[in-house]
Design a protein around this motif. Structure first.
Motif, PDB file in Angstrom:
ATOM      1  N   ALA A  52       9.557 -13.790 -19.232  1.00 47.13           N
ATOM      2  CA  ALA A  52       8.598 -13.191 -19.803  1.00 47.13           C
ATOM      3  C   ALA A  52       9.026 -12.639 -21.153  1.00 47.13           C
ATOM      4  CB  ALA A  52       8.172 -11.913 -19.101  1.00 47.13           C
ATOM      5  N   GLY A  53      10.240 -12.641 -21.547  1.00 44.90           N
ATOM      6  CA  GLY A  53      10.843 -12.124 -22.894  1.00 44.90           C
ATOM      7  C   GLY A  53      10.523 -13.304 -23.743  1.00 44.90           C
ATOM      8  N   LEU A  54      10.846 -14.371 -23.246  1.00 36.99           N
ATOM      9  CA  LEU A  54      10.587 -15.680 -24.253  1.00 36.99           C
ATOM     10  C   LEU A  54       9.208 -15.791 -24.292  1.00 36.99           C
ATOM     11  CD1 LEU A  54      11.596 -17.957 -25.826  1.00 36.99           C
ATOM     12  CD2 LEU A  54      11.441 -19.368 -23.578  1.00 36.99           C
ATOM     13  N   ASP A  55       8.222 -15.685 -23.382  1.00 40.54           N
ATOM     14  CA  ASP A  55       6.795 -15.977 -23.533  1.00 40.54           C
ATOM     15  C   ASP A  55       6.270 -15.001 -24.781  1.00 40.54           C
ATOM     16  OD1 ASP A  55       6.819 -17.908 -21.673  1.00 40.54           O
ATOM     17  OD2 ASP A  55       6.402 -16.881 -20.060  1.00 40.54           O
ATOM     18  N   SER A  56       6.759 -13.547 -24.496  1.00 42.05           N
ATOM     19  CA  SER A  56       6.227 -12.652 -25.281  1.00 42.05           C
ATOM     20  C   SER A  56       6.622 -13.200 -26.766  1.00 42.05           C
ATOM     21  CB  SER A  56       7.121 -11.320 -25.089  1.00 42.05           C
ATOM     22  OG  SER A  56       6.587 -10.271 -26.024  1.00 42.05           O
ATOM     23  N   VAL A  57       7.861 -13.668 -26.939  1.00 44.37           N
ATOM     24  CA  VAL A  57       8.255 -13.878 -28.567  1.00 44.37           C
ATOM     25  C   VAL A  57       7.174 -15.083 -28.948  1.00 44.37           C
ATOM     26  CG1 VAL A  57      10.040 -14.803 -29.718  1.00 44.37           C
ATOM     27  CG2 VAL A  57      10.416 -13.131 -28.327  1.00 44.37           C
ATOM     28  N   LEU A  58       7.003 -15.958 -27.879  1.00 43.75           N
ATOM     29  CA  LEU A  58       6.456 -17.227 -28.377  1.00 43.75           C
ATOM     30  C   LEU A  58       4.790 -17.008 -28.349  1.00 43.75           C
ATOM     31  CD1 LEU A  58       7.882 -20.025 -25.971  1.00 43.75           C
ATOM     32  CD2 LEU A  58       8.497 -19.509 -28.322  1.00 43.75           C
ATOM     33  N   GLU A  59       4.335 -15.883 -27.850  1.00 44.16           N
ATOM     34  CA  GLU A  59       2.993 -15.365 -28.139  1.00 44.16           C
ATOM     35  C   GLU A  59       2.999 -14.681 -29.326  1.00 44.16           C
ATOM     36  OE1 GLU A  59       1.530 -13.450 -24.534  1.00 44.16           O
ATOM     37  OE2 GLU A  59       2.071 -15.117 -23.367  1.00 44.16           O
ATOM     38  N   THR A  60       3.949 -13.874 -29.730  1.00 46.67           N
ATOM     39  CA  THR A  60       3.832 -13.200 -31.098  1.00 46.67           C
ATOM     40  C   THR A  60       4.000 -13.911 -32.324  1.00 46.67           C
ATOM     41  OG1 THR A  60       4.852 -11.545 -29.709  1.00 46.67           O
ATOM     42  CG2 THR A  60       4.935 -10.983 -32.065  1.00 46.67           C
ATOM     43  N   PHE A  61       4.811 -15.273 -32.308  1.00 47.28           N
ATOM     44  CA  PHE A  61       5.358 -15.910 -33.468  1.00 47.28           C
ATOM     45  C   PHE A  61       4.921 -17.178 -33.272  1.00 47.28           C
ATOM     46  CE2 PHE A  61       8.475 -12.197 -32.946  1.00 47.28           C
ATOM     47  CZ  PHE A  61       8.081 -11.567 -33.977  1.00 47.28           C
ATOM     48  N   PRO A  62       3.800 -17.478 -33.910  1.00 49.51           N
ATOM     49  CA  PRO A  62       3.425 -19.088 -33.758  1.00 49.51           C
ATOM     50  C   PRO A  62       4.124 -20.065 -34.311  1.00 49.51           C
ATOM     51  CG  PRO A  62       1.549 -17.605 -34.714  1.00 49.51           C
ATOM     52  CD  PRO A  62       2.744 -16.711 -34.710  1.00 49.51           C
ATOM     53  N   ALA A  63       4.922 -19.774 -35.232  1.00 50.16           N
ATOM     54  CA  ALA A  63       5.940 -20.833 -35.848  1.00 50.16           C
ATOM     55  C   ALA A  63       7.151 -21.077 -34.882  1.00 50.16           C
ATOM     56  CB  ALA A  63       6.596 -20.501 -37.100  1.00 50.16           C
ATOM     57  N   ALA A  64       7.482 -19.918 -33.961  1.00 46.11           N
ATOM     58  CA  ALA A  64       8.715 -20.238 -33.088  1.00 46.11           C
ATOM     59  C   ALA A  64       7.945 -20.983 -31.793  1.00 46.11           C
ATOM     60  CB  ALA A  64       9.265 -18.717 -32.641  1.00 46.11           C
ATOM     61  N   ALA A  65       6.575 -20.734 -31.576  1.00 49.48           N
ATOM     62  CA  ALA A  65       6.238 -21.318 -30.500  1.00 49.48           C
ATOM     63  C   ALA A  65       5.936 -22.883 -30.530  1.00 49.48           C
ATOM     64  CB  ALA A  65       4.609 -20.710 -30.152  1.00 49.48           C
ATOM     65  N   GLU A  66       5.588 -23.065 -31.982  1.00 50.18           N
ATOM     66  CA  GLU A  66       5.566 -24.655 -32.368  1.00 50.18           C
ATOM     67  C   GLU A  66       6.736 -25.155 -32.149  1.00 50.18           C
ATOM     68  OE1 GLU A  66       3.913 -27.371 -36.041  1.00 50.18           O
ATOM     69  OE2 GLU A  66       3.547 -25.153 -36.006  1.00 50.18           O
ATOM     70  N   LEU A  67       8.033 -24.616 -32.636  1.00 51.67           N
ATOM     71  CA  LEU A  67       9.093 -25.253 -32.577  1.00 51.67           C
ATOM     72  C   LEU A  67       9.647 -25.543 -31.151  1.00 51.67           C
ATOM     73  CD1 LEU A  67      11.787 -26.087 -33.671  1.00 51.67           C
ATOM     74  CD2 LEU A  67      12.585 -23.714 -33.989  1.00 51.67           C
ATOM     75  N   TYR A  68       9.222 -24.490 -30.342  1.00 50.74           N
ATOM     76  CA  TYR A  68       9.757 -24.555 -28.889  1.00 50.74           C
ATOM     77  C   TYR A  68       8.915 -25.694 -28.206  1.00 50.74           C
ATOM     78  CZ  TYR A  68      10.110 -23.449 -24.045  1.00 50.74           C
ATOM     79  OH  TYR A  68      10.323 -23.120 -22.706  1.00 50.74           O
ATOM     80  N   GLU A  69       7.635 -25.907 -28.575  1.00 49.69           N
ATOM     81  CA  GLU A  69       6.927 -26.899 -28.015  1.00 49.69           C
ATOM     82  C   GLU A  69       7.367 -28.210 -28.421  1.00 49.69           C
ATOM     83  OE1 GLU A  69       2.648 -27.245 -29.140  1.00 49.69           O
ATOM     84  OE2 GLU A  69       2.452 -26.558 -27.039  1.00 49.69           O
TER      85      GLU A  69
END
Length: 104
Positions: A52-69
């Motif tokens: 849930a902590g990682l999901d929270s970060v990825l939902e908050t920061f789109p650039a980090a979510a794109e990198l993760y993806e």
């Protein structure tokens, strides 16, 4: 119901926040600085458990979510992208291609 607070990796949050700011910046960014930041953030993303902590970060920061993806694309595809818009875009592209074939 579980009401325990979500534990979030502080380094991950700071790096994700900086990347989002750089992505939105109108000022030029030094390419080496950008590569370094992305490398450090990628390492934090890889070291952080999927919770849930990682999901929270990825939902908050789109650039980090794109990198993760992008980091997980080979195994999970566009795992954080909404399925409906992607499917609608694919169907529209197929219809446009078929229409172009008929008129050619």
């Amino acid at each position: 119901m579980n009401t325990s607070p979500v534990s979030v990796n502080r380094n991950l949050v700071v790096l994700a926040r900086v990347l989002d700011r750089l992505e939105r910046s109108a000022q030029p960014v030094d390419p080496e600085q950008f590569r370094s930041l992305v490398g450090r953030l990628a390492a934090e993303l890889e070291a952080t458990p999927r919770d849930a902590g990682l999901d929270s970060v990825l939902e908050t920061f789109p650039a980090a979510a794109e990198l993760y993806e992008n980091l997980h694309y080979a195994h999970a595809g566009l795992c954080r992208s909404a399925l409906e818009p992607a499917l609608a875009a694919e169907l529209a592209a197929r219809a446009a291609i078929e229409s172009a074939r008929r008129t050619a």
